[in-house]
Scaffold this active site. Structure first.
Site, PDB file in Angstrom:
ATOM      1  N   SER A  60       0.803  -1.221   0.000  1.00  0.00           N
ATOM      2  CA  SER A  60       0.000   0.000   0.000  1.00  0.00           C
ATOM      3  C   SER A  60       0.839   1.275   0.000  1.00  0.00           C
ATOM      4  O   SER A  60       0.279   2.362   0.089  1.00  0.00           O
ATOM      5  CB  SER A  60      -0.883   0.031   1.250  1.00  0.00           C
ATOM      6  OG  SER A  60      -1.701  -1.078   1.285  1.00  0.00           O
ATOM      7  N   GLY A  61       2.163   1.135  -0.025  1.00  0.00           N
ATOM      8  CA  GLY A  61       2.997   2.341   0.007  1.00  0.00           C
ATOM      9  C   GLY A  61       3.934   2.398   1.203  1.00  0.00           C
ATOM     10  O   GLY A  61       4.476   3.458   1.537  1.00  0.00           O
ATOM     11  N   THR A  62       4.142   1.250   1.827  1.00  0.00           N
ATOM     12  CA  THR A  62       4.979   1.160   3.028  1.00  0.00           C
ATOM     13  C   THR A  62       6.395   1.688   2.795  1.00  0.00           C
ATOM     14  O   THR A  62       6.917   2.472   3.602  1.00  0.00           O
ATOM     15  CB  THR A  62       5.104  -0.334   3.436  1.00  0.00           C
ATOM     16  OG1 THR A  62       3.859  -0.972   3.217  1.00  0.00           O
ATOM     17  CG2 THR A  62       5.558  -0.489   4.856  1.00  0.00           C
ATOM     18  N   THR A  63       7.017   1.244   1.712  1.00  0.00           N
ATOM     19  CA  THR A  63       8.408   1.611   1.434  1.00  0.00           C
ATOM     20  C   THR A  63       8.525   3.136   1.327  1.00  0.00           C
ATOM     21  O   THR A  63       9.456   3.741   1.875  1.00  0.00           O
ATOM     22  CB  THR A  63       8.871   0.963   0.107  1.00  0.00           C
ATOM     23  OG1 THR A  63       8.488  -0.411   0.113  1.00  0.00           O
ATOM     24  CG2 THR A  63      10.357   1.092  -0.087  1.00  0.00           C
ATOM     25  N   TRP A  64       7.584   3.732   0.658  1.00  0.00           N
ATOM     26  CA  TRP A  64       7.597   5.186   0.453  1.00  0.00           C
ATOM     27  C   TRP A  64       7.395   5.914   1.791  1.00  0.00           C
ATOM     28  O   TRP A  64       8.127   6.851   2.126  1.00  0.00           O
ATOM     29  CB  TRP A  64       6.474   5.530  -0.524  1.00  0.00           C
ATOM     30  CG  TRP A  64       6.524   6.912  -1.100  1.00  0.00           C
ATOM     31  CD1 TRP A  64       7.580   7.792  -1.047  1.00  0.00           C
ATOM     32  CD2 TRP A  64       5.488   7.563  -1.832  1.00  0.00           C
ATOM     33  NE1 TRP A  64       7.260   8.949  -1.708  1.00  0.00           N
ATOM     34  CE2 TRP A  64       5.972   8.828  -2.206  1.00  0.00           C
ATOM     35  CE3 TRP A  64       4.200   7.203  -2.218  1.00  0.00           C
ATOM     36  CZ2 TRP A  64       5.209   9.743  -2.939  1.00  0.00           C
ATOM     37  CZ3 TRP A  64       3.439   8.106  -2.957  1.00  0.00           C
ATOM     38  CH2 TRP A  64       3.936   9.357  -3.314  1.00  0.00           C
ATOM     39  N   HIS A 115       3.001  -4.189   9.595  1.00  0.00           N
ATOM     40  CA  HIS A 115       1.868  -4.544   8.737  1.00  0.00           C
ATOM     41  C   HIS A 115       0.742  -5.146   9.588  1.00  0.00           C
ATOM     42  O   HIS A 115      -0.282  -5.555   9.054  1.00  0.00           O
ATOM     43  CB  HIS A 115       2.289  -5.603   7.707  1.00  0.00           C
ATOM     44  CG  HIS A 115       3.022  -5.055   6.512  1.00  0.00           C
ATOM     45  ND1 HIS A 115       2.714  -3.857   5.919  1.00  0.00           N
ATOM     46  CD2 HIS A 115       4.041  -5.565   5.773  1.00  0.00           C
ATOM     47  CE1 HIS A 115       3.509  -3.651   4.869  1.00  0.00           C
ATOM     48  NE2 HIS A 115       4.328  -4.667   4.770  1.00  0.00           N
ATOM     49  N   SER A 145      -0.060  -5.062  -7.495  1.00  0.00           N
ATOM     50  CA  SER A 145       1.267  -5.040  -6.881  1.00  0.00           C
ATOM     51  C   SER A 145       1.557  -6.387  -6.189  1.00  0.00           C
ATOM     52  O   SER A 145       2.639  -6.965  -6.332  1.00  0.00           O
ATOM     53  CB  SER A 145       1.326  -3.894  -5.860  1.00  0.00           C
ATOM     54  OG  SER A 145       2.626  -3.714  -5.399  1.00  0.00           O
ATOM     55  N   TYR A 203      -2.084   6.861  -0.768  1.00  0.00           N
ATOM     56  CA  TYR A 203      -1.004   6.753  -1.754  1.00  0.00           C
ATOM     57  C   TYR A 203      -1.270   7.656  -2.965  1.00  0.00           C
ATOM     58  O   TYR A 203      -0.399   8.405  -3.397  1.00  0.00           O
ATOM     59  CB  TYR A 203      -0.895   5.287  -2.181  1.00  0.00           C
ATOM     60  CG  TYR A 203       0.229   4.964  -3.129  1.00  0.00           C
ATOM     61  CD1 TYR A 203       1.491   4.618  -2.662  1.00  0.00           C
ATOM     62  CD2 TYR A 203       0.026   4.977  -4.506  1.00  0.00           C
ATOM     63  CE1 TYR A 203       2.527   4.289  -3.540  1.00  0.00           C
ATOM     64  CE2 TYR A 203       1.048   4.658  -5.391  1.00  0.00           C
ATOM     65  CZ  TYR A 203       2.301   4.313  -4.903  1.00  0.00           C
ATOM     66  OH  TYR A 203       3.306   4.001  -5.774  1.00  0.00           O
ATOM     67  N   ARG A 273       8.645  -1.530  -8.215  1.00  0.00           N
ATOM     68  CA  ARG A 273       8.198  -2.100  -9.489  1.00  0.00           C
ATOM     69  C   ARG A 273       7.847  -0.971 -10.445  1.00  0.00           C
ATOM     70  O   ARG A 273       8.674  -0.542 -11.226  1.00  0.00           O
ATOM     71  CB  ARG A 273       7.014  -3.052  -9.266  1.00  0.00           C
ATOM     72  CG  ARG A 273       6.639  -3.870 -10.490  1.00  0.00           C
ATOM     73  CD  ARG A 273       5.397  -4.707 -10.248  1.00  0.00           C
ATOM     74  NE  ARG A 273       4.208  -3.913  -9.989  1.00  0.00           N
ATOM     75  CZ  ARG A 273       3.361  -3.516 -10.936  1.00  0.00           C
ATOM     76  NH1 ARG A 273       3.557  -3.834 -12.191  1.00  0.00           N
ATOM     77  NH2 ARG A 273       2.291  -2.784 -10.621  1.00  0.00           N
TER      78      ARG A 273
END
Ligand code: PAP
Length: 308
Positions: A60-64, A115, A145, A203, A273
């Site tokens: 869902s956009g964790t890395t960002w 998470h 994703s 996101y 990705r």
């Protein structure tokens, strides 16, 4: 742990040729290793009242969010040319509750990620009234994703995986961290019960308007930008540092494997990705779109949460 796991419902994903089994714990599906970490955390994790939790359902956009929060909080120590984000996967800059066995909490950093669904958070977190940032994303792009991510983890070519089967499982609520709607709703209800302690970031909104979202995030984290910083372009620098274009092209995020204890399990590049809004249009039939939209409408109706 073995005794606990034995009592839980299990699901082996046929679309991953049986290479992935989830365990259902407190209403949500988990990987075994992360669930073991979560149960351990439930028993031992001691939250500090200064901790700030970065929460999300996978994909869902964790890395960002991790990159942005880390860059905001550490901006007096590092700038865009010295940030650890240049040489470290964002996931490793911020420890995760479920990975506590391998990554101890960092003394000088108030950020912790997870998470885990809200109801499964260690009780010390709820008792300490920590601030929570929750990021969520259009479920259709989350499914796409996830469709690309899971075969990589399972060492299967994505071409061997049926998107239709992935869709059907997610629709039934069976996916890593799922049911997705219940994950969001748990945090949404918490945000209503604890106003001021939980914020929601979307996101797609962040893609469209990074500046206002990053400013809002910094304020909520307790690290607001000063007028001088705004003038000096610090907000833009952070946005650029944490952008998909920048992070995905860094050597560390293209090559390295961050799970030393499980070689090959998860390569850093798996977290980067395409990062677009609307890739689902390349995968969903009209029928799938209508089905999932209807389901989300039903699940969210009356909650006050609007995803569109
Ligand atoms: P995780 O839950 O396994 O940590 P997470 O970071 O939540 O994964 O989601 C991965 C998605 O975020 C990927 O989306 P995609 O499959 O649609 O492309 C990934 O590309 C995207 N992503 C990673 N880093 C960034 C970033 N810096 N900005 C925007 N999107 C990003």
């Amino acid at each position: 742990m073995e005794e606990i796991l034995k009592t839980l419902p299990q699901h082996t994903c046929s679309w991953l040729k049986g290479r992935c089994t989830f365990y259902k714990y407190e209403g949500f599906w988990h990987f075994q290793n992360l669930l073991e970490g979560a149960i351990l955390a439930q028993q031992t994790f001691k939250a500090r009242s200064s901790d700030i939790l970065l929460c999300s359902c996978p994909k869902s956009g964790t890395t960002w969010l991790k990159a942005l929060a880390f860059a905001i909080v550490t901006r007096n120590q590092f700038d865009e040319s010295s940030s650890p984000l240049l040489t470290t996967l964002p996931h490793l800059c911020i420890p995760s509750i479920e990975n506590m066995i391998h990554e101890p909490m960092k003394e000088n950093l108030p950020l912790v990620a997870t998470h885990l669904p809200y109801a499964t958070l260690p009780k010390s977190i709820l008792a300490s009234n920590c601030k929570i940032v929750y990021i969520y994303r259009n479920i259709k792009d989350v499914i796409v994703s996830y469709y690309h991510f899971m075969p990589k983890v399972s060492k299967l070519p994505v071409e061997d995986v049926s998107f239709e089967q992935v869709f059907d499982e997610v629709y039934q609520g069976i996916s890593w961290g799922g049911p997705y709607w219940d994950h969001i709703l748990g945090y949404w209800k918490a945000s209503q019960e604890r106003p001021g302690s939980v914020i929601f970031l979307k996101y797609e909104d962040m893609k469209r308007n990074a500046r206002s979202n990053v400013t809002r995030l910094a304020e909520f984290l307790g690290y607001p930008f000063s007028a001088e910083e705004e003038k000096a372009g610090i907000v833009e620098n952070i946005i650029k540092l944490c952008s998909f274009e920048n992070l995905s092209n860094l050597e560390v995020n293209k090559s390295r494997n961050h799970h030393q204890n499980e070689p090959g399990f998860m390569e850093n590049e798996y977290f980067f990705r395409k990062a677009t809004d609307g890739d689902w249009k390349n995968y969903f039939t009209d029928e799938m779109k209508n089905k999932i939209d209807k389901l989300m409408d039903e699940k969210l109706s009356g909650t006050g949460l609007v995803l569109k």
